[in-house]
Design a protein around this motif. Sequence first.
Motif, PDB file in Angstrom:
ATOM      1  N   VAL A 175      -8.489 -25.822 -61.842  1.00 37.33           N
ATOM      2  CA  VAL A 175      -9.795 -26.251 -62.129  1.00 37.33           C
ATOM      3  C   VAL A 175     -10.705 -24.985 -62.137  1.00 37.33           C
ATOM      4  N   GLU A 180     -13.670 -25.283 -67.890  1.00 34.81           N
ATOM      5  CA  GLU A 180     -14.871 -26.123 -68.193  1.00 34.81           C
ATOM      6  C   GLU A 180     -14.735 -26.689 -69.667  1.00 34.81           C
ATOM      7  N   PRO A 186     -11.841 -31.711 -69.036  1.00 33.77           N
ATOM      8  CA  PRO A 186     -11.717 -33.296 -69.543  1.00 33.77           C
ATOM      9  C   PRO A 186     -10.613 -33.882 -69.906  1.00 33.77           C
ATOM     10  N   LYS A 189      -7.790 -34.255 -67.424  1.00 26.39           N
ATOM     11  CA  LYS A 189      -8.068 -35.751 -66.500  1.00 26.39           C
ATOM     12  C   LYS A 189      -7.935 -36.865 -67.387  1.00 26.39           C
ATOM     13  N   GLU A 234     -10.502 -38.275 -61.359  1.00 26.52           N
ATOM     14  CA  GLU A 234     -11.908 -38.390 -61.891  1.00 26.52           C
ATOM     15  C   GLU A 234     -13.136 -37.543 -61.396  1.00 26.52           C
ATOM     16  N   ASP A 235     -12.958 -37.096 -60.184  1.00 27.81           N
ATOM     17  CA  ASP A 235     -13.856 -36.289 -59.173  1.00 27.81           C
ATOM     18  C   ASP A 235     -13.595 -34.802 -59.414  1.00 27.81           C
ATOM     19  N   GLU A 237     -13.713 -31.243 -60.524  1.00 23.42           N
ATOM     20  CA  GLU A 237     -14.592 -30.327 -61.278  1.00 23.42           C
ATOM     21  C   GLU A 237     -14.108 -28.846 -61.528  1.00 23.42           C
TER      22      GLU A 237
END
Length: 525
Positions: A175, A180, A186, A189, A234-235, A237
């Motif tokens: 992460v 990013e 994305p 995930k 999902e959380d 970042e």
Amino acid sequence: MKNRSSFCKVSTGMLIFALSTPALLVGCSSPQPKTEGAVYDTGKVAEYATPYVSYDANYNTEEYNAVDESNFKAVATSPLSTFAADVDTASYANIRRFVNSGELPPADAVRIEEMLNYFHYDYPQPNEGEPFSVTTEISACPWNPDTKLMMVGMQAKSMEELEKKPSNLVFLIDVSGSMEELNKLPLVKNAFLLLCEQLKENDTVSIVTYAGSDQVVLEGAKGSDSKEIMAAIEDLEAGGSTAGSEGIKTAYEIAGKYFKADGNNRVILATDGDLNVGITSEGELTRLIKKEKESGVFLSVLGFGTENIKDNKMEALADNGNGNYSYIDSRFEAKKVLSEELGANFFTVAKDVKFQLEFNPKFIKGYRLIGYENRIMDDEDFKDDTKDGGEIGSGHRVTVLYEIVDNDSPMEIGSDLKYQTAVVNDSNDLLNIAVRYKEPDSETSKELNYPVTTESIKTEMSDNMKFAAAVAETGMLLRDSEFKGKSSYNDVESLLNSISDIKSDTNKLEFLLLVKKIASMAKEQ
């Protein structure tokens, strides 16, 4: 035409969509709508909108190990050919990413064995009590009139759903700030959410992330706790530097904590490979992963993204960690790897698999192994159980091609022997294929032998061999190989179009369309 080693860099605030053929979708976390008028005969392959922007070669920090192609060897001096099995498929998906972004891949990104092993072939199932079958076929070589082409096909047994053991999975997710972009975290995930759909009640899932440091996001959740697992994914970042080695250590520690003696224990690493904190060199990472694999935990490496992927590090981790390496360029590839081929990629039926072919000088004077350059082993390592081979999963297929030079060929194969000659016995076998392997929970090898006779020689190639030959020929053209002979993309297309079921397999039809696109790009250079 853009420089072949340059590739996409997304300009800030700018995203241009270009039509891509076939169903390839880079950097999207959800399916995209089909474009009108792009359906082919099968109705299975269609064009999709693909994010495309021009790239600046100055920002290209992708890393690939150099591939030194194997030359022809004389049977008189080198009767044995020894190498480890390899079921990685990353190279093909990565090549596809380049082509659908409007670029030809750099030569060292082209690993022909990974192109071959991406596809399905119609090989027979193994005999009772054996982990795999081995079949051979020999025919005229499409690109060299002085050689024959030999295909060796291995088919691993398929484990039925009820036979599959419970899994102890640790998702190790990069992460860091480099993840990013849309085609990285994305898509990661999305991929793991697809995997969650395959979990069983008795499975155990943990999630470890790493950026500037590692973090345990979820530990020891049951497969039935899908909502909790999916919410944790999902959380996630992205942000920070990349301390991958610490994350690897933590992931293996947790895998050991929840180890299932009768189950499937695996760390699944998702990254672009751009490690920049802690242990970062390929050599150090290889030593680390070799030490960690002694725990009995297998490794799967999923590569993501463009621009800064470190293919060399990801491949080294997989090869040395009892694992496999896949490159995920789209949601569709994620589904293929983590859903459709879950058993093959996550349930090992044989480990440390090695091949050793012995050619009979009575019939054959030379040979060349196509691909597998980074899996070649010393002949004495074949029977050495301390030397790693490759891991074969449930239902996996391994396809190997050799160019062979029989004694009637006018082609000269050099030999430096002055005082010895090869011993020729009375055997009528053309060669012998020996395979050594270990059961997943054993450290002692077993050996199987498969003599190859003239029965393998075919006047016309099977569809299996036509497709494998076309894939290898494409790889040689992309590499501008010195061994490509009279190869051309027109010949590749003709060979593919002669396959009776080419339009019934979506992946093979996709390859045909990709070859057409490569041919068009090559003409523009």
